[in-house]
Design an enzyme around this catalytic site. Structure first.
Site, short mmCIF file in Angstrom:
data_model
loop_
_atom_site.label_atom_id
_atom_site.label_comp_id
_atom_site.label_asym_id
_atom_site.label_seq_id
_atom_site.Cartn_x
_atom_site.Cartn_y
_atom_site.Cartn_z
N ASN A 12 7.13 -9.41 41.61
CA ASN A 12 5.86 -8.70 41.70
C ASN A 12 5.27 -8.44 40.32
O ASN A 12 5.97 -8.61 39.33
CB ASN A 12 6.10 -7.36 42.42
CG ASN A 12 5.91 -7.51 43.92
OD1 ASN A 12 4.97 -8.16 44.37
ND2 ASN A 12 6.81 -6.90 44.69
N ASP A 37 7.15 -10.51 51.40
CA ASP A 37 7.83 -10.22 52.66
C ASP A 37 7.15 -9.14 53.50
O ASP A 37 7.60 -8.84 54.59
CB ASP A 37 9.28 -9.80 52.38
CG ASP A 37 9.37 -8.45 51.67
OD1 ASP A 37 8.32 -7.88 51.32
OD2 ASP A 37 10.50 -7.98 51.47
N HIS A 42 -0.65 -7.99 49.42
CA HIS A 42 -0.64 -6.54 49.66
C HIS A 42 -2.04 -6.04 49.96
O HIS A 42 -2.41 -4.91 49.58
CB HIS A 42 -0.03 -5.79 48.46
CG HIS A 42 1.45 -6.02 48.30
ND1 HIS A 42 2.21 -5.41 47.34
CD2 HIS A 42 2.32 -6.79 49.02
CE1 HIS A 42 3.47 -5.79 47.45
NE2 HIS A 42 3.57 -6.64 48.47
N TYR A 47 -0.22 -1.84 52.83
CA TYR A 47 -0.58 -1.51 51.45
C TYR A 47 -2.04 -1.08 51.30
O TYR A 47 -2.41 -0.51 50.28
CB TYR A 47 -0.28 -2.69 50.52
CG TYR A 47 1.16 -2.73 50.06
CD1 TYR A 47 1.55 -2.12 48.88
CD2 TYR A 47 2.14 -3.37 50.81
CE1 TYR A 47 2.86 -2.15 48.45
CE2 TYR A 47 3.45 -3.41 50.40
CZ TYR A 47 3.82 -2.79 49.21
OH TYR A 47 5.12 -2.81 48.79
P1 NAD Z 1 15.95 -5.12 39.92
O1 NAD Z 1 15.47 -4.41 38.70
O2 NAD Z 1 17.16 -4.64 40.63
O3 NAD Z 1 16.23 -6.66 39.54
C1 NAD Z 1 15.42 -7.38 38.70
C2 NAD Z 1 16.28 -8.17 37.71
O4 NAD Z 1 15.40 -8.96 36.91
C3 NAD Z 1 17.10 -7.30 36.75
O5 NAD Z 1 18.45 -7.63 36.81
C4 NAD Z 1 16.50 -7.64 35.39
O6 NAD Z 1 17.46 -7.62 34.35
C5 NAD Z 1 15.95 -9.02 35.62
N1 NAD Z 1 14.93 -9.41 34.66
C6 NAD Z 1 13.93 -8.66 34.15
N2 NAD Z 1 13.18 -9.40 33.33
C7 NAD Z 1 13.71 -10.64 33.30
C8 NAD Z 1 13.37 -11.83 32.61
N3 NAD Z 1 12.31 -11.89 31.80
N4 NAD Z 1 14.14 -12.92 32.81
C9 NAD Z 1 15.22 -12.86 33.64
N5 NAD Z 1 15.57 -11.76 34.32
C10 NAD Z 1 14.83 -10.66 34.15
O7 NAD Z 1 14.69 -5.17 40.90
P2 NAD Z 1 14.59 -5.31 42.49
O8 NAD Z 1 14.12 -4.02 43.04
O9 NAD Z 1 15.81 -5.90 43.03
O10 NAD Z 1 13.36 -6.30 42.64
C11 NAD Z 1 13.33 -7.59 42.06
C12 NAD Z 1 11.95 -8.18 42.17
O11 NAD Z 1 11.67 -8.59 43.49
C13 NAD Z 1 10.81 -7.23 41.78
O12 NAD Z 1 9.81 -7.96 41.10
C14 NAD Z 1 10.28 -6.79 43.10
O13 NAD Z 1 8.97 -6.29 43.00
C15 NAD Z 1 10.38 -8.07 43.85
N6 NAD Z 1 10.28 -8.02 45.32
C16 NAD Z 1 9.27 -8.70 45.87
C17 NAD Z 1 9.11 -8.73 47.22
C18 NAD Z 1 7.92 -9.46 47.78
O14 NAD Z 1 7.50 -9.20 48.86
N7 NAD Z 1 7.31 -10.39 47.06
C19 NAD Z 1 10.02 -8.06 48.03
C20 NAD Z 1 11.07 -7.36 47.45
C21 NAD Z 1 11.19 -7.35 46.07
C1 G6P Z 2 7.81 -4.66 50.19
C2 G6P Z 2 6.84 -5.49 49.41
C3 G6P Z 2 7.42 -5.86 48.09
C4 G6P Z 2 7.85 -4.63 47.33
C5 G6P Z 2 8.82 -3.84 48.16
C6 G6P Z 2 9.14 -2.52 47.49
O1 G6P Z 2 8.90 -5.42 50.57
O2 G6P Z 2 6.44 -6.65 50.08
O3 G6P Z 2 6.47 -6.59 47.38
O4 G6P Z 2 8.45 -4.98 46.11
O5 G6P Z 2 8.27 -3.56 49.40
O6 G6P Z 2 10.23 -1.95 48.11
P1 G6P Z 2 11.09 -0.82 47.41
O7 G6P Z 2 12.13 -0.55 48.43
O8 G6P Z 2 11.62 -1.41 46.13
O9 G6P Z 2 10.16 0.31 47.18
MN MN Z 3 5.28 -7.96 48.60
#
Ligand code: NAD
Ligand code: G6P
Ligand code: MN
Length: 440
Positions: free
Chosen positions: A147, A170, A200, A263
């Protein structure tokens, strides 16, 4: 059946173990020969990776597993990059949420000034991963769910037009799961939907069962009363997410012909959101106290005991949409999926250069967007404003422009005035000095 090599970028993510378990459960339709983890935080990744190593040894010793912080090792010989990085990790998410709230403005991971701040951090990180893939595995595809997906997608469209990147979210999948329950179906895949919007930021215009029966009346009736809280309430939903699913009731009322993405509450009811927020304790705190503690606690327990039964890592079943997407490309399934793609005329009366979230047929050559047609004035107005915000953020990042970023924050529907926007921006600049390009 061909076997694939995958690198998970953001190996240290709280979602990584759930995704690994999900990949293992889907070996029949997306077989793997190798899984690699890549992260730029070696210590964070090591805990997740050592636990996953044990899990993989137990369940699928034939899949080669490794983890690294070295780009060449990570990105060489891969077919897919599954990217979920969070540049700045949770401590920066906490600032994204708390700084706007200090000014009486929505503080959210991907929406409003917080999402803009996150976007300014993410663009560079995601481009870097795309470039590693292009350099070391030029035939691979990047499935990105890092994101803020809307801003990241605009950045990659503009700055890496040739890159094989698919951006996916998702949230619609989660909401469709709830719609299916409301309609009395087992699975969202028993439905065929139409949806359009931005990431979103979108609306369903049709939900049918596979025989073509209209499910909208039944779902609408339920959403009008309970939002997206299904009749048999899911025990696992946390309170803050539950509120968001319930609030969809009020969001829906603005346009009863459609069904909204959750959202939209941040843009349509920002006053309500701020009133119900605790500026000292936001979603980032909840995630650090619960999901992060739980996942890392479980991984440490597994590592200590040397067996996966010592922890409680849960399969992320709903993440199987990632396998749907990978399999669509790998096996040319032509599956219909919602992706974030260049509009390019799909929404007829909307900017062709906007990144929109619309249904696409996905095959080995990538996505083929379906025609949406014309959209109504209400949605068009909201989307035009929000797309302008997203484009201005990418302008700001590209041109290192304070002015463009001030305009972006001012234009966000979550922000009441240019002066509030400026005050938030100045605080965000100070907080993000290690991550943003220096603005002039
Ligand atoms: P998290 O902080 O637990 O994990 C993210 C990881 O990315 C960390 O281990 C961090 O060290 C690593 N990182 C940061 N910058 C980096 C770089 N430049 N190169 C390589 N690694 C790097 O976060 P999380 O809550 O598990 O979420 C991970 C990502 O997934 C977030 O961007 C979140 O918004 C996204 N997400 C998206 C959706 C969606 O619907 N698109 C759903 C769920 C989570
Ligand atoms: C949904 C969205 C993601 C977002 C997440 C945040 O799954 O689609 O884009 O990153 O919610 O969830 P959290 O549990 O980290 O607040
Ligand atoms: Mn999302």
């Amino acid at each position: 059946m061909k076997k694939f090599s995958v690198v998970v970028a953001g190996g240290g993510s709280t979602f990584t173990p759930g995704i690994v378990l999900m990949l293992l459960a889907n070996q029949h339709r997306f077989p793997l020969r190798a899984i690699k983890f890549y992260d730029n935080d070696g210590a964070r990744q090591e805990t997740i990776a050592e636990a996953c190593k044990i899990l993989l040894q137990e369940q699928a010793p034939e899949i080669e597993f490794s983890y690294t912080t070295h780009p060449q090792t990570a990105f060489s010989d891969v077919d897919f990059v599954m990217a979920h990085i969070r540049v700045g990790k949770y401590p920066m998410r906490e600032k994204d949420e708390k700084i706007p709230l200090r000014h009486g403005v929505v503080g959210q991971e991907t929406c409003g000034p917080g999402g803009i701040a996150y976007g300014m951090r993410s663009i560079g990180g995601v481009l870097e991963i795309a470039d590693y893939m292009a350099k070391y595995s030029p035939n691979a595809w990047m499935l990105n769910y890092s994101n803020p997906a809307a801003i990241v997608a605009e950045a990659t469209r503009r700055l890496r037009p040739q890159a094989k990147i698919l951006n996916i979210c998702d949230m619609p999948i989660g909401i469709e799961g709830r719609m299916a329950q409301i309609a009395g179906l087992q699975d969202r895949k028993e439905m065929r939907t139409r949806y359009y919007g931005l990431n979103h930021f979108g609306w369903w215009t049709a939900v049918e069962d596979l025989a073509g029966n209209d499910l909208m009346p039944k779902i609408r009736e339920h959403v009008a009363k309970c939002g997206y809280i299904p009749p048999t309430k899911q025990q696992t939903t946390e309170a803050s997410w539950n509120d968001t699913f319930a609030k969809a009731k009020d969001v829906w009322a603005l346009d009863p012909d459609t069904l909204p993405n959750t959202y939209l509450k941040y843009y349509l009811f920002p006053d309500y959101v701020v009133q119900h927020a605790n500026p000292q304790h936001t979603r980032a705190n909840e995630v650090m106290e619960h999901r992060e503690k739980q996942v890392f606690g479980s991984c440490n327990a597994i590592i200590q005991a040397g067996k996966s039964s010592a922890g409680e890592l849960e399969i992320d079943e709903h993440a199987s949409y990632i396998v749907d997407l990978a399999a669509a490309i790998a096996f040319n399934t032509q599956e219909r999926m919602l992706l974030i793609v260049p509009n390019n005329g799909a929404i007829n009366n909307f900017d062709p250069e906007a990144m929109v979230e619309i249904p696409c047929l996905v095959g080995s050559n990538g996505p083929e967007p379906l025609v949406v047609g014309n959209i109504p004035q209400f949605q068009k107005g909201l989307m035009s404003q929000q797309v302008a915000v997203e484009k201005l953020v990418v302008d700001a990042w590209e041109q290192r422009s304070y002015q463009k970023l001030w305009q972006a924050i001012t234009l966000s529907k979550t922000v009441p005035s240019a002066s509030v926007a400026k005050a938030i921006l100045d605080d965000l600049i100070a907080a993000n000095k290690d991550y943003w390009p220096e603005l002039r």
